[in-house]
Design a protein around this motif. Structure first.
Motif, PDB file in Angstrom:
ATOM      1  N   LYS A   1      40.031  44.230  43.157  1.00  0.00           N
ATOM      2  CA  LYS A   1      40.903  43.548  43.727  1.00  0.00           C
ATOM      3  C   LYS A   1      41.089  43.241  45.317  1.00  0.00           C
ATOM      4  CE  LYS A   1      44.202  45.735  41.088  1.00  0.00           C
ATOM      5  NZ  LYS A   1      45.501  46.054  40.563  1.00  0.00           N
ATOM      6  N   TYR A  50      43.847  36.163  34.489  1.00  0.00           N
ATOM      7  CA  TYR A  50      42.906  36.542  35.735  1.00  0.00           C
ATOM      8  C   TYR A  50      43.163  35.443  36.878  1.00  0.00           C
ATOM      9  CZ  TYR A  50      40.955  40.246  33.163  1.00  0.00           C
ATOM     10  OH  TYR A  50      40.722  41.423  32.319  1.00  0.00           O
ATOM     11  N   VAL A  69      42.423  46.210  36.742  1.00  0.00           N
ATOM     12  CA  VAL A  69      41.166  46.091  37.592  1.00  0.00           C
ATOM     13  C   VAL A  69      41.251  46.932  38.757  1.00  0.00           C
ATOM     14  CG1 VAL A  69      39.903  44.506  38.674  1.00  0.00           C
ATOM     15  CG2 VAL A  69      41.100  43.378  36.840  1.00  0.00           C
ATOM     16  N   TYR A 106      33.661  41.639  43.330  1.00  0.00           N
ATOM     17  CA  TYR A 106      34.467  40.517  42.875  1.00  0.00           C
ATOM     18  C   TYR A 106      33.784  39.463  42.271  1.00  0.00           C
ATOM     19  CZ  TYR A 106      37.529  36.477  42.784  1.00  0.00           C
ATOM     20  OH  TYR A 106      38.064  35.307  42.420  1.00  0.00           O
ATOM     21  N   TRP A 118      45.107  41.256  36.114  1.00  0.00           N
ATOM     22  CA  TRP A 118      44.650  42.143  37.214  1.00  0.00           C
ATOM     23  C   TRP A 118      44.987  43.227  37.385  1.00  0.00           C
ATOM     24  CZ3 TRP A 118      40.342  40.586  39.562  1.00  0.00           C
ATOM     25  CH2 TRP A 118      39.998  39.113  39.808  1.00  0.00           C
ATOM     26  N   PHE A 122      32.275  40.657  39.102  1.00  0.00           N
ATOM     27  CA  PHE A 122      33.289  40.499  38.220  1.00  0.00           C
ATOM     28  C   PHE A 122      33.534  39.405  37.445  1.00  0.00           C
ATOM     29  CE2 PHE A 122      37.650  40.664  37.023  1.00  0.00           C
ATOM     30  CZ  PHE A 122      37.747  41.689  36.254  1.00  0.00           C
TER      31      PHE A 122
END
Length: 233
Positions: A62, A33, A57, A90, A54, A93
């Motif tokens: 993103k 990531y 995701v 984000y 990513w 996350f």
């Protein structure tokens, strides 16, 4: 599609800037990531480089990643950026990435330190992160990477006394446990509550002084070694 999402994120944050284009590329050499940003003034192109982690995701998260990176490049000193919903998603996350990252790297010396610290200060409840020694650094002594759930420690501490190594590991485990505070588009890692927790380590003040002595000693050792080797070049 992701190029347009990145551009949309840019326009939301910096509507006054015109003519910018965005490009999103996945790089095999970038781990999991990891992510970076590059900006060319000549072509007015913003390039996002992402690790393959990513790829699966959600686009919403993103977009938050793109906006976080954009702030680092385009935010002016003193300017206040209101975080978007995507930036907050984000941030959440990233705080939970450690739950999905594989745990495959742990050097024995660091693993032993983790076990001591986890038992003494976290009641044995913290999940063991990836851990490694990497590079000879006198400034960045250790760091915790949320994307890789990785604690990296400078090579100079391989022969440090256990208490000193434990203090470093404790500091980085606090980052893993306490995460970071997100405010006005910026992440805050060493908050007041973090520093209070850090002070709870046994003999923390004394160890802080020892670090200065230890680092100075290591600098001298490296200087002598480098000087010795240079004679034979």
């Amino acid at each position: 599609m992701e190029d347009s999402i990145a551009l949309e994120g840019f326009r939301e944050l910096f509507p006054e800037k015109n003519g910018v284009s965005c490009s999103v590329r996945y790089k095999k050499r970038m781990k999991g990531y990891s992510a970076s940003i590059a900006y060319s003034r000549a072509s007015n192109l913003v390039e996002f480089r992402l690790g393959r982690g990513w790829m699966d995701v959600s686009q919403t998260i993103k977009k938050g990643l793109f906006q976080e990176l954009l702030v680092k490049i385009f935010k002016k000193k003193g300017e206040r950026i209101k975080p978007t919903m995507e930036m907050e998603l984000y941030s959440n996350f990233v705080k939970n990435l450690h739950l999905s990252v594989s745990k495959s790297e742990a050097e024995p010396l660091l693993e032993q330190s983790f076990e001591r610290v986890n038992d003494s200060y976290f009641s044995g409840l913290l999940e063991k992160p990836n851990m490694r020694f990497s590079g000879v650094s006198f400034r960045k002594l250790a760091r915790y990477d949320y994307q890789e759930d990785m604690i990296t420690v400078s090579e100079i501490f391989r022969d440090a006394k256990p208490e000193m190594l434990d203090y470093l590991i404790y500091h980085e485990l606090l980052h893993k446990k306490m995460k970071f505070s997100y405010k006005n588009g910026k992440n805050y890692h060493h908050t007041r509550s973090f520093k209070k927790m850090e002070e709870k380590f046994e003999n923390a003040a004394g160890l802080e002084k020892e670090f200065g002595i230890f680092i100075a000693k290591k600098r001298r050792e490296l200087s002598r070694k480098t000087g010795f080797l240079s004679i034979f070049r």
